[in-house]
Design a protein around this motif. Sequence first.
Motif, PDB file in Angstrom:
ATOM      1  N   ALA A  59       3.259  -0.959  -5.996  1.00 45.68           N
ATOM      2  CA  ALA A  59       2.903  -0.638  -4.613  1.00 45.68           C
ATOM      3  C   ALA A  59       1.395  -0.680  -4.454  1.00 45.68           C
ATOM      4  CB  ALA A  59       3.440   0.728  -4.229  1.00 45.68           C
ATOM      5  N   ASP A  60       0.962  -0.946  -3.240  1.00 44.89           N
ATOM      6  CA  ASP A  60      -0.463  -0.953  -2.919  1.00 44.89           C
ATOM      7  C   ASP A  60      -0.668  -0.159  -1.631  1.00 44.89           C
ATOM      8  OD1 ASP A  60      -3.164  -1.510  -2.999  1.00 44.89           O
ATOM      9  OD2 ASP A  60      -2.957  -3.463  -2.010  1.00 44.89           O
ATOM     10  N   VAL A  61      -0.156   1.057  -1.618  1.00 36.14           N
ATOM     11  CA  VAL A  61      -0.209   1.880  -0.406  1.00 36.14           C
ATOM     12  C   VAL A  61      -1.141   3.077  -0.572  1.00 36.14           C
ATOM     13  CG1 VAL A  61       2.104   1.190   0.305  1.00 36.14           C
ATOM     14  CG2 VAL A  61       1.806   3.234  -1.110  1.00 36.14           C
ATOM     15  N   TYR A  70       0.731   3.987   5.503  1.00 33.32           N
ATOM     16  CA  TYR A  70       1.729   5.031   5.740  1.00 33.32           C
ATOM     17  C   TYR A  70       3.131   4.438   5.876  1.00 33.32           C
ATOM     18  CZ  TYR A  70       4.076   8.802   8.352  1.00 33.32           C
ATOM     19  OH  TYR A  70       4.946   9.763   8.776  1.00 33.32           O
ATOM     20  N   ILE A  71       3.267   3.395   6.692  1.00 33.22           N
ATOM     21  CA  ILE A  71       4.575   2.769   6.911  1.00 33.22           C
ATOM     22  C   ILE A  71       5.074   2.116   5.632  1.00 33.22           C
ATOM     23  CG2 ILE A  71       5.865   1.046   8.216  1.00 33.22           C
ATOM     24  CD1 ILE A  71       5.005   3.520   9.816  1.00 33.22           C
ATOM     25  N   GLY A  72       4.174   1.475   4.904  1.00 35.11           N
ATOM     26  CA  GLY A  72       4.559   0.840   3.645  1.00 35.11           C
ATOM     27  C   GLY A  72       5.066   1.851   2.641  1.00 35.11           C
ATOM     28  N   ALA A  73       4.414   3.017   2.586  1.00 33.56           N
ATOM     29  CA  ALA A  73       4.839   4.065   1.656  1.00 33.56           C
ATOM     30  C   ALA A  73       6.237   4.559   1.999  1.00 33.56           C
ATOM     31  CB  ALA A  73       3.841   5.218   1.673  1.00 33.56           C
ATOM     32  N   ILE A  74       6.477   4.819   3.275  1.00 30.74           N
ATOM     33  CA  ILE A  74       7.796   5.280   3.716  1.00 30.74           C
ATOM     34  C   ILE A  74       8.864   4.238   3.384  1.00 30.74           C
ATOM     35  CG2 ILE A  74       9.231   5.789   5.737  1.00 30.74           C
ATOM     36  CD1 ILE A  74       6.835   7.133   7.006  1.00 30.74           C
ATOM     37  N   THR A  75       8.552   2.982   3.654  1.00 32.58           N
ATOM     38  CA  THR A  75       9.520   1.908   3.430  1.00 32.58           C
ATOM     39  C   THR A  75       9.930   1.817   1.965  1.00 32.58           C
ATOM     40  OG1 THR A  75       8.649   0.631   5.306  1.00 32.58           O
ATOM     41  CG2 THR A  75       9.928  -0.575   3.645  1.00 32.58           C
ATOM     42  N   ILE A  76       8.951   1.856   1.056  1.00 32.99           N
ATOM     43  CA  ILE A  76       9.260   1.744  -0.367  1.00 32.99           C
ATOM     44  C   ILE A  76      10.069   2.947  -0.843  1.00 32.99           C
ATOM     45  CG2 ILE A  76       8.285   1.692  -2.693  1.00 32.99           C
ATOM     46  CD1 ILE A  76       5.942   0.084  -1.536  1.00 32.99           C
ATOM     47  N   VAL A  77       9.657   4.151  -0.445  1.00 32.19           N
ATOM     48  CA  VAL A  77      10.387   5.348  -0.871  1.00 32.19           C
ATOM     49  C   VAL A  77      11.816   5.315  -0.337  1.00 32.19           C
ATOM     50  CG1 VAL A  77      10.523   7.870  -0.720  1.00 32.19           C
ATOM     51  CG2 VAL A  77       8.312   6.752  -1.079  1.00 32.19           C
ATOM     52  N   ARG A  78      11.987   4.905   0.925  1.00 33.72           N
ATOM     53  CA  ARG A  78      13.326   4.846   1.515  1.00 33.72           C
ATOM     54  C   ARG A  78      14.189   3.821   0.789  1.00 33.72           C
ATOM     55  NH1 ARG A  78      12.298   3.292   6.667  1.00 33.72           N
ATOM     56  NH2 ARG A  78      12.058   5.434   7.425  1.00 33.72           N
ATOM     57  N   GLU A  79      13.619   2.655   0.459  1.00 35.97           N
ATOM     58  CA  GLU A  79      14.395   1.623  -0.234  1.00 35.97           C
ATOM     59  C   GLU A  79      14.799   2.074  -1.640  1.00 35.97           C
ATOM     60  OE1 GLU A  79      12.500  -2.294   2.075  1.00 35.97           O
ATOM     61  OE2 GLU A  79      11.950  -1.866  -0.003  1.00 35.97           O
ATOM     62  N   LEU A  80      13.896   2.730  -2.333  1.00 34.49           N
ATOM     63  CA  LEU A  80      14.245   3.253  -3.663  1.00 34.49           C
ATOM     64  C   LEU A  80      15.291   4.356  -3.555  1.00 34.49           C
ATOM     65  CD1 LEU A  80      10.737   3.371  -5.411  1.00 34.49           C
ATOM     66  CD2 LEU A  80      12.543   1.666  -5.699  1.00 34.49           C
ATOM     67  N   LYS A  81      15.169   5.183  -2.532  1.00 37.20           N
ATOM     68  CA  LYS A  81      16.152   6.244  -2.285  1.00 37.20           C
ATOM     69  C   LYS A  81      17.542   5.640  -2.071  1.00 37.20           C
ATOM     70  CE  LYS A  81      16.994  10.072   1.021  1.00 37.20           C
ATOM     71  NZ  LYS A  81      18.236   9.670   1.693  1.00 37.20           N
ATOM     72  N   GLU A  82      17.627   4.621  -1.240  1.00 40.90           N
ATOM     73  CA  GLU A  82      18.912   3.993  -0.956  1.00 40.90           C
ATOM     74  C   GLU A  82      19.498   3.337  -2.205  1.00 40.90           C
ATOM     75  OE1 GLU A  82      17.949   1.378   2.239  1.00 40.90           O
ATOM     76  OE2 GLU A  82      17.949   2.976   3.764  1.00 40.90           O
ATOM     77  N   LYS A 112       3.712  14.842   2.826  1.00 41.19           N
ATOM     78  CA  LYS A 112       4.899  15.504   3.371  1.00 41.19           C
ATOM     79  C   LYS A 112       5.583  14.611   4.401  1.00 41.19           C
ATOM     80  CE  LYS A 112       6.434  19.691   5.801  1.00 41.19           C
ATOM     81  NZ  LYS A 112       6.013  21.000   6.362  1.00 41.19           N
ATOM     82  N   ASN A 113       4.799  13.978   5.270  1.00 40.28           N
ATOM     83  CA  ASN A 113       5.368  13.111   6.305  1.00 40.28           C
ATOM     84  C   ASN A 113       6.038  11.879   5.708  1.00 40.28           C
ATOM     85  OD1 ASN A 113       4.514  14.826   8.348  1.00 40.28           O
ATOM     86  ND2 ASN A 113       2.599  13.708   8.705  1.00 40.28           N
TER      87      ASN A 113
END
Length: 277
Positions: A59-61, A70-82, A112-113
Amino acid sequence: MIRDKTCDQYVAEFEKAEQFPIKGDSPYYLTGIDLGTAYIVLVVLDHQKNIVAGAHRRADVIRDGMIVDYIGAITIVRELKEKLEQQLQTELLFASAAIPPGMATLDGGVVKNVVQGAGFELTALLDEPTAANTIVGLINGAIVDIGGGTTGISILKDGQVVKSVDEATGGTHFTLVVSGACQLPFDEADDYKRNSRNHQELLGLLKPVVQKISSIIKKSIEGFDIDLIYLVGGTSCLTGIEKIIEQELGIRTIKPRNPMFVTPIGIAMNCSQEVID
Protein backbone atom coordinates in the motif's frame (compact mmCIF):
# COMPACT_ATOMS: atom_id res chain seq x y z
CA MET A 1 0.02 -8.43 29.08
CA ILE A 2 -1.28 -11.15 26.73
CA ARG A 3 1.64 -13.45 26.05
CA ASP A 4 1.80 -17.22 26.46
CA LYS A 5 4.20 -17.99 23.60
CA THR A 6 7.46 -16.58 22.32
CA CYS A 7 7.33 -13.78 19.77
CA ASP A 8 8.68 -16.10 17.07
CA GLN A 9 5.93 -18.63 17.80
CA TYR A 10 3.25 -15.97 17.32
CA VAL A 11 4.80 -14.92 14.01
CA ALA A 12 5.07 -18.53 12.80
CA GLU A 13 1.41 -19.10 13.65
CA PHE A 14 0.40 -15.99 11.71
CA GLU A 15 2.42 -16.99 8.65
CA LYS A 16 0.76 -20.44 8.69
CA ALA A 17 -2.75 -19.05 9.27
CA GLU A 18 -2.35 -16.57 6.43
CA GLN A 19 -1.71 -19.47 4.07
CA PHE A 20 -4.16 -21.89 5.70
CA PRO A 21 -6.99 -20.07 7.55
CA ILE A 22 -8.52 -21.97 10.45
CA LYS A 23 -12.30 -21.97 10.06
CA GLY A 24 -14.08 -22.80 13.30
CA ASP A 25 -17.14 -22.00 15.36
CA SER A 26 -15.84 -19.13 17.46
CA PRO A 27 -18.75 -16.96 18.75
CA TYR A 28 -16.87 -13.86 17.60
CA TYR A 29 -13.59 -12.83 16.02
CA LEU A 30 -11.12 -10.05 16.78
CA THR A 31 -9.08 -8.24 14.13
CA GLY A 32 -5.89 -6.20 14.36
CA ILE A 33 -5.30 -3.62 11.62
CA ASP A 34 -1.82 -2.26 10.95
CA LEU A 35 -1.87 0.70 8.55
CA GLY A 36 1.78 0.75 7.54
CA THR A 37 3.71 2.92 5.12
CA ALA A 38 4.52 -0.03 2.87
CA TYR A 39 1.92 -2.64 3.82
CA ILE A 40 -1.50 -2.92 5.37
CA VAL A 41 -1.79 -6.04 7.53
CA LEU A 42 -4.88 -7.65 9.09
CA VAL A 43 -4.60 -10.34 11.78
CA VAL A 44 -7.70 -12.27 12.90
CA LEU A 45 -8.06 -14.03 16.27
CA ASP A 46 -10.81 -16.26 17.61
CA HIS A 47 -12.48 -15.54 20.97
CA GLN A 48 -9.65 -17.37 22.77
CA LYS A 49 -7.11 -15.11 21.00
CA ASN A 50 -5.70 -17.84 18.79
CA ILE A 51 -4.50 -16.61 15.40
CA VAL A 52 -6.85 -18.05 12.77
CA ALA A 53 -6.33 -15.94 9.63
CA GLY A 54 -4.50 -12.97 8.19
CA ALA A 55 -3.74 -11.01 5.07
CA HIS A 56 -1.40 -8.25 3.96
CA ARG A 57 -1.10 -6.07 0.89
CA ARG A 58 1.35 -3.52 -0.46
CA ALA A 59 0.00 0.00 0.00
CA ASP A 60 1.03 3.60 -0.53
CA VAL A 61 -1.58 5.36 1.60
CA ILE A 62 0.63 6.34 4.58
CA ARG A 63 3.62 8.67 4.58
CA ASP A 64 5.74 9.51 7.62
CA GLY A 65 3.08 8.00 9.84
CA MET A 66 0.24 10.07 8.38
CA ILE A 67 -2.64 8.84 6.20
CA VAL A 68 -2.42 10.67 2.87
CA ASP A 69 -4.94 8.58 0.88
CA TYR A 70 -7.99 8.21 3.10
CA ILE A 71 -10.21 6.54 0.48
CA GLY A 72 -7.41 4.23 -0.62
CA ALA A 73 -6.83 3.11 2.97
CA ILE A 74 -10.52 2.34 3.51
CA THR A 75 -10.71 0.46 0.21
CA ILE A 76 -7.74 -1.81 0.97
CA VAL A 77 -8.88 -2.56 4.53
CA ARG A 78 -12.42 -3.31 3.32
CA GLU A 79 -11.15 -5.62 0.56
CA LEU A 80 -8.91 -7.52 2.96
CA LYS A 81 -11.79 -7.73 5.44
CA GLU A 82 -14.07 -9.23 2.79
CA LYS A 83 -11.39 -11.72 1.75
CA LEU A 84 -10.94 -12.91 5.33
CA GLU A 85 -14.69 -13.08 5.91
CA GLN A 86 -15.03 -15.36 2.89
CA GLN A 87 -12.23 -17.59 4.18
CA LEU A 88 -13.71 -17.86 7.66
CA GLN A 89 -17.36 -17.81 6.56
CA THR A 90 -18.22 -15.20 9.18
CA GLU A 91 -18.55 -11.44 9.65
CA LEU A 92 -15.66 -9.56 11.21
CA LEU A 93 -17.02 -6.82 13.48
CA PHE A 94 -14.39 -5.80 16.03
CA ALA A 95 -11.00 -4.31 15.29
CA SER A 96 -8.09 -2.60 16.98
CA ALA A 97 -5.51 -0.34 15.36
CA ALA A 98 -2.31 1.53 16.18
CA ILE A 99 -0.49 4.75 15.39
CA PRO A 100 3.13 5.88 15.73
CA PRO A 101 4.09 7.23 19.17
CA GLY A 102 3.01 10.82 19.77
CA MET A 103 0.63 10.90 16.79
CA ALA A 104 -2.67 10.45 18.67
CA THR A 105 -3.75 14.09 18.42
CA LEU A 106 -2.73 14.33 14.77
CA ASP A 107 -3.92 11.10 13.20
CA GLY A 108 -5.83 9.04 15.76
CA GLY A 109 -9.20 10.29 14.55
CA VAL A 110 -8.35 9.55 10.92
CA VAL A 111 -7.29 5.99 11.77
CA LYS A 112 -10.56 5.51 13.65
CA ASN A 113 -12.49 6.76 10.61
CA VAL A 114 -10.62 4.36 8.29
CA VAL A 115 -11.40 1.39 10.56
CA GLN A 116 -15.06 2.36 10.82
CA GLY A 117 -15.28 3.24 7.12
CA ALA A 118 -14.16 -0.30 6.29
CA GLY A 119 -17.02 -1.74 8.34
CA PHE A 120 -15.40 -2.43 11.72
CA GLU A 121 -16.16 -1.24 15.23
CA LEU A 122 -12.97 0.15 16.80
CA THR A 123 -12.19 -1.36 20.22
CA ALA A 124 -8.63 -0.16 20.87
CA LEU A 125 -6.17 2.42 19.52
CA LEU A 126 -2.61 2.23 20.85
CA ASP A 127 0.91 3.18 19.82
CA GLU A 128 2.84 0.76 17.63
CA PRO A 129 5.81 -0.13 19.86
CA THR A 130 3.48 -0.74 22.80
CA ALA A 131 1.38 -3.02 20.59
CA ALA A 132 4.49 -4.92 19.55
CA ASN A 133 5.50 -5.44 23.16
CA THR A 134 2.24 -7.28 23.79
CA ILE A 135 3.87 -10.36 22.26
CA VAL A 136 7.54 -9.43 22.73
CA GLY A 137 7.07 -9.21 26.50
CA LEU A 138 10.02 -6.91 27.16
CA ILE A 139 10.26 -5.86 30.83
CA ASN A 140 13.22 -3.48 30.68
CA GLY A 141 14.73 -2.11 27.48
CA ALA A 142 13.60 -0.48 24.25
CA ILE A 143 11.23 -1.58 21.50
CA VAL A 144 12.29 -0.02 18.19
CA ASP A 145 9.68 -0.18 15.41
CA ILE A 146 11.40 0.65 12.11
CA GLY A 147 8.67 1.17 9.55
CA GLY A 148 8.56 2.50 6.03
CA GLY A 149 8.46 6.18 6.96
CA THR A 150 9.31 6.48 10.63
CA THR A 151 11.15 4.85 13.51
CA GLY A 152 9.14 4.57 16.72
CA ILE A 153 10.87 3.94 20.03
CA SER A 154 9.29 2.95 23.34
CA ILE A 155 11.39 2.66 26.48
CA LEU A 156 10.13 0.21 29.08
CA LYS A 157 10.88 -0.01 32.77
CA ASP A 158 9.34 -2.77 34.88
CA GLY A 159 7.05 -3.58 31.96
CA GLN A 160 5.66 -0.03 31.69
CA VAL A 161 6.30 2.45 28.87
CA VAL A 162 8.10 5.45 30.33
CA LYS A 163 8.95 7.25 27.09
CA SER A 164 7.83 7.06 23.45
CA VAL A 165 9.18 8.97 20.45
CA ASP A 166 8.83 8.80 16.68
CA GLU A 167 11.28 10.09 14.09
CA ALA A 168 10.96 10.37 10.31
CA THR A 169 13.56 7.86 9.12
CA GLY A 170 12.74 4.40 7.80
CA GLY A 171 12.50 2.11 4.81
CA THR A 172 11.61 4.88 2.36
CA HIS A 173 15.03 6.39 3.00
CA PHE A 174 16.63 3.01 2.26
CA THR A 175 14.77 2.88 -1.04
CA LEU A 176 15.87 6.40 -2.00
CA VAL A 177 19.50 5.44 -1.43
CA VAL A 178 19.14 2.27 -3.51
CA SER A 179 17.33 4.19 -6.25
CA GLY A 180 20.10 6.77 -6.53
CA ALA A 181 23.02 4.36 -6.27
CA CYS A 182 21.61 1.74 -8.63
CA GLN A 183 19.92 4.18 -11.03
CA LEU A 184 16.54 2.49 -10.57
CA PRO A 185 13.04 4.01 -10.48
CA PHE A 186 11.73 4.22 -6.91
CA ASP A 187 9.33 1.27 -7.21
CA GLU A 188 11.97 -0.98 -8.77
CA ALA A 189 14.48 0.06 -6.12
CA ASP A 190 11.93 -0.75 -3.42
CA ASP A 191 11.37 -4.25 -4.83
CA TYR A 192 15.13 -4.77 -5.12
CA LYS A 193 15.61 -3.70 -1.50
CA ARG A 194 12.93 -6.09 -0.24
CA ASN A 195 14.50 -9.14 -1.88
CA SER A 196 16.58 -10.77 0.85
CA ARG A 197 18.93 -12.18 -1.79
CA ASN A 198 20.16 -8.63 -2.37
CA HIS A 199 20.64 -7.70 1.27
CA GLN A 200 24.30 -8.67 1.57
CA GLU A 201 25.10 -6.55 -1.48
CA LEU A 202 23.06 -3.60 -0.17
CA LEU A 203 24.09 -3.66 3.48
CA GLY A 204 27.25 -1.58 2.92
CA LEU A 205 25.32 0.89 0.80
CA LEU A 206 22.58 1.25 3.41
CA LYS A 207 24.88 1.31 6.44
CA PRO A 208 24.85 5.14 6.73
CA VAL A 209 21.04 5.12 6.99
CA VAL A 210 21.19 2.37 9.61
CA GLN A 211 23.75 4.49 11.46
CA LYS A 212 21.30 7.41 11.29
CA ILE A 213 18.62 5.19 12.84
CA SER A 214 21.16 4.18 15.48
CA SER A 215 21.79 7.84 16.30
CA ILE A 216 18.03 8.39 16.68
CA ILE A 217 17.86 5.46 19.09
CA LYS A 218 20.90 6.72 21.00
CA LYS A 219 19.42 10.19 21.43
CA SER A 220 16.04 8.76 22.48
CA ILE A 221 17.46 6.50 25.20
CA GLU A 222 19.81 9.04 26.76
CA GLY A 223 19.36 9.10 30.51
CA PHE A 224 17.94 5.58 30.63
CA ASP A 225 19.74 2.39 31.59
CA ILE A 226 19.06 0.30 28.48
CA ASP A 227 20.73 -3.09 28.08
CA LEU A 228 18.44 -4.62 25.44
CA ILE A 229 16.94 -3.34 22.19
CA TYR A 230 14.26 -5.30 20.33
CA LEU A 231 13.75 -4.51 16.63
CA VAL A 232 10.36 -4.83 14.94
CA GLY A 233 8.77 -3.34 11.81
CA GLY A 234 9.15 -4.17 8.13
CA THR A 235 12.42 -2.30 7.63
CA SER A 236 14.02 -4.43 10.35
CA CYS A 237 13.80 -7.32 7.86
CA LEU A 238 17.05 -6.05 6.30
CA THR A 239 19.53 -8.86 6.91
CA GLY A 240 22.23 -7.74 9.33
CA ILE A 241 20.59 -4.49 10.47
CA GLU A 242 20.58 -5.68 14.07
CA LYS A 243 24.36 -6.27 13.99
CA ILE A 244 25.07 -2.72 12.82
CA ILE A 245 22.80 -1.20 15.45
CA GLU A 246 24.38 -3.35 18.16
CA GLN A 247 27.87 -2.29 17.05
CA GLU A 248 26.91 1.39 16.90
CA LEU A 249 25.24 1.46 20.32
CA GLY A 250 27.11 -1.24 22.22
CA ILE A 251 23.75 -2.60 23.37
CA ARG A 252 22.48 -6.13 22.78
CA THR A 253 20.03 -5.97 19.87
CA ILE A 254 17.52 -8.71 19.00
CA LYS A 255 15.47 -9.16 15.84
CA PRO A 256 12.62 -11.72 15.83
CA ARG A 257 11.42 -13.94 13.02
CA ASN A 258 9.85 -11.76 10.31
CA PRO A 259 9.66 -8.53 12.37
CA MET A 260 7.14 -7.08 9.91
CA PHE A 261 4.31 -9.05 11.54
CA VAL A 262 5.11 -8.47 15.22
CA THR A 263 3.24 -5.16 15.58
CA PRO A 264 0.10 -6.32 13.68
CA ILE A 265 -0.17 -9.42 15.90
CA GLY A 266 0.27 -7.27 18.99
CA ILE A 267 -2.45 -4.91 17.75
CA ALA A 268 -4.82 -7.85 17.33
CA MET A 269 -4.06 -9.12 20.83
CA ASN A 270 -5.35 -5.81 22.20
CA CYS A 271 -8.70 -6.13 20.43
CA SER A 272 -11.87 -6.86 22.41
CA GLN A 273 -15.66 -6.57 22.11
CA GLU A 274 -15.68 -3.25 23.97
CA VAL A 275 -16.17 -0.47 21.41
CA ILE A 276 -14.44 2.84 22.20
CA ASP A 277 -16.08 6.21 21.68
